[in-house]
Design an enzyme around this catalytic site. Structure first.
Site, PDB file in Angstrom:
ATOM      1  N   SER A  96       0.832  -1.298   0.110  1.00 32.41           N
ATOM      2  CA  SER A  96       0.078  -0.049  -0.054  1.00 32.41           C
ATOM      3  C   SER A  96       0.675   1.326   0.032  1.00 32.41           C
ATOM      4  O   SER A  96       0.250   2.081  -0.316  1.00 32.41           O
ATOM      5  CB  SER A  96      -1.011   0.038   1.143  1.00 32.41           C
ATOM      6  OG  SER A  96      -0.140   0.027   2.642  1.00 32.41           O
TER       7      SER A  96
ATOM      8  N   HIS B 227      -6.433  -3.866  -0.909  1.00 35.45           N
ATOM      9  CA  HIS B 227      -6.460  -2.767  -1.983  1.00 35.45           C
ATOM     10  C   HIS B 227      -6.547  -3.105  -3.213  1.00 35.45           C
ATOM     11  O   HIS B 227      -6.521  -2.228  -4.190  1.00 35.45           O
ATOM     12  CB  HIS B 227      -4.977  -2.131  -1.651  1.00 35.45           C
ATOM     13  CG  HIS B 227      -4.676  -1.182  -0.666  1.00 35.45           C
ATOM     14  ND1 HIS B 227      -5.373   0.071  -0.487  1.00 35.45           N
ATOM     15  CD2 HIS B 227      -4.267  -1.374   0.668  1.00 35.45           C
ATOM     16  CE1 HIS B 227      -5.161   0.519   0.687  1.00 35.45           C
ATOM     17  NE2 HIS B 227      -4.282  -0.294   1.453  1.00 35.45           N
TER      18      HIS B 227
ATOM     19  N   LYS C 143     -12.995  -0.621   2.182  1.00 35.63           N
ATOM     20  CA  LYS C 143     -12.101   0.205   1.222  1.00 35.63           C
ATOM     21  C   LYS C 143     -12.994   0.171  -0.007  1.00 35.63           C
ATOM     22  O   LYS C 143     -14.186   1.112   0.033  1.00 35.63           O
ATOM     23  CB  LYS C 143     -10.742  -0.259   0.741  1.00 35.63           C
ATOM     24  CG  LYS C 143      -9.902  -0.443   2.068  1.00 35.63           C
ATOM     25  CD  LYS C 143      -8.368  -0.857   1.656  1.00 35.63           C
ATOM     26  CE  LYS C 143      -7.806  -1.236   2.815  1.00 35.63           C
ATOM     27  NZ  LYS C 143      -7.343  -0.197   3.881  1.00 35.63           N
TER      28      LYS C 143
END
Ligand code: PLP
Length: 394
Positions: free
Chosen positions: A180, A208, A239
């Protein structure tokens, strides 16, 4: 004599003096492409709201309806009296999404990673972890009794050597799908191959990547042409897929069943609130019905990366909407992010020890919710501030 309280207070004072104390800005609006902070409107470039679902009307509506239908919360862990049909529907949905036999929900991916290793491994086993893996993987591994190995970031040679030298009963290799700080993708095809050769189970935390990468948003595996080939996937619903909270493990039925029976965060912590499950189901529906969002996210990212490069910034190569803008010095990165708030842009600065010395950066994160105009305005502001501090030519 100093007390523990005095000691902690002095430690916090040291952080403030060193300029590394983390201040929290307070949002006065929902999380979105633009937010209100202290009466100012800012382009949001530092949230994980990759698909713009955190404030999407359909996700909000689904959550409201679920409160009316199911109440505020379960007041129980799943196995006692905390399971409703939304939990089961979401678990099926996640399993289908990854082409896995099953999936199990947790209230965060942190919890999922904390549950997994201790849940399936024991003393005669071993786990091999990339040195740059997320903190939740590191802590999850600490909780299990298996032998622990840490391999040099992305080095399959180092990993292969460790696997060859190890004679444990069962072996697990674990990596982030997307690292990340860089937006860098793990070398999954090669990792899959290596794990097959060496008889190790491959776990990928694709927090992610989920909803972000691949044509249909199925993540790093889809992006790299190996969808359905990773043994176990962990990920977050906090997310791209709704932005509330929630995490999961998806994989073989026996892994999921074992975690349901044995994993401590599942057995001893409250079930996900129904409204959160409903919001995530709506996010999965949106992703299915509006695959264009993933394409728009990619186009926005390409536009933003190219515009920054045109201005002379050092932007790491990549396809992920995490866009690191390298500025070198930690104090400078923090200063730039503070000045950018004045210029209407909310972007975080990161320095050592979170990233290597000399590679401090602004880390921008793009959303499908951004318009090109908003991104263009943000690039202008970043260029103005960058030029003021000599990061790019004036
Ligand atoms: C790779 C990775 N794993 C796990 C997590 C934790 O996810 P959650 O917020 O659902 O606990 C994050 C969030 O920052 C992450 O980036």
């Amino acid at each position: 004599m100093t007390t523990l309280i005095d000691y902690l207070a002095s430690e916090m004072a040291k952080l403030r003096q060193a300029g590394t104390y983390k201040e929290e800005l307070v949002l006065d609006s929902p999380q979105d492409a633009k937010v209100q902070v202290g009466g100012r409107e800012l382009v949001m470039l530092t949230s994980n709201n990759y698909l713009g679902f955190a404030n999407h009307p359909r996700v909000r509506e689904a959550q409201k309806r679920a409160i009316d239908r199911w109440g505020a919360g379960m007041a129980s862990v799943r196995f006692i009296c905390g399971t409703d049909s939304l939990h089961l529907a979401l678990e099926r949905r996640i399993a289908e999404f990854f082409d896995a036999e099953g999936a199990i929900l947790y209230t965060s991916c942190w919890n999922a990673n904390e549950a997994l290793f201790a849940g399936i491994l024991d003393e005669p086993d071993a786990v091999f972890s990339d040195e740059l893996n997320h903190a939740s993987i590191i802590d999850g591994i600490r909780l299990c009794r298996a032998k622990r190995y840490r391999y040099a970031h992305g080095s399959l040679d180092a990993l292969a050597e460790m696997l060859d030298a190890d004679a444990s009963r069962y072996r697990v290799v674990v990596t982030d799908g997307v690292f990340s700080m860089e937006g860098e993708l793990a070398r999954l095809p090669a990792l899959i191959e290596l794990c097959r050769q060496k008889h190790a189970l491959l776990v990928v935390d694709d927090s992610h990547g989920t909803g972000v990468l691949g044509e249909r948003g199925r993540g790093t595996m889809e992006e790299l042409g190996v969808h359905g080939q990773v043994d176990v996937v962990t990920g977050t619903l906090g997310k791209a897929l709704g932005g509330a909270v929630g995490g999961f493990v998806a994989g073989p039925g026996a892994v999921v069943e074992t975690l349901r029976q044995r994993s401590r965060p599942y057995l001893f912590s409250n079930a996900m609130p129904p409204m959160v499950a409903a919001g995530s189901l709506a996010a999965f529906d949106l992703l299915d019905q509006e695959p264009d969002r993933v394409r728009r996210l990619r186009e926005n990212t390409e536009f933003f990366r190219a515009a920054l490069r045109d201005r002379g910034f050092d932007v790491r190569e990549g396809v992920h909407p995490i866009v690191p803008i390298i500025v070198g010095d930690t104090a400078l990165a923090i200063r730039l992010s503070q000045e950018l708030l004045e210029e209407g842009v909310y972007v975080s600065g990161f320095g050592f020890p979170v990233v290597p010395k000399g590679e401090a950066r602004l880390r921008a994160q793009i959303s499908a919710a951004h318009t090109l105009e908003e991104l263009g305005t943000a690039v202008e502001a970043i260029a103005r501030v960058g030029a003021r501090h000599g990061v790019i030519p004036a």
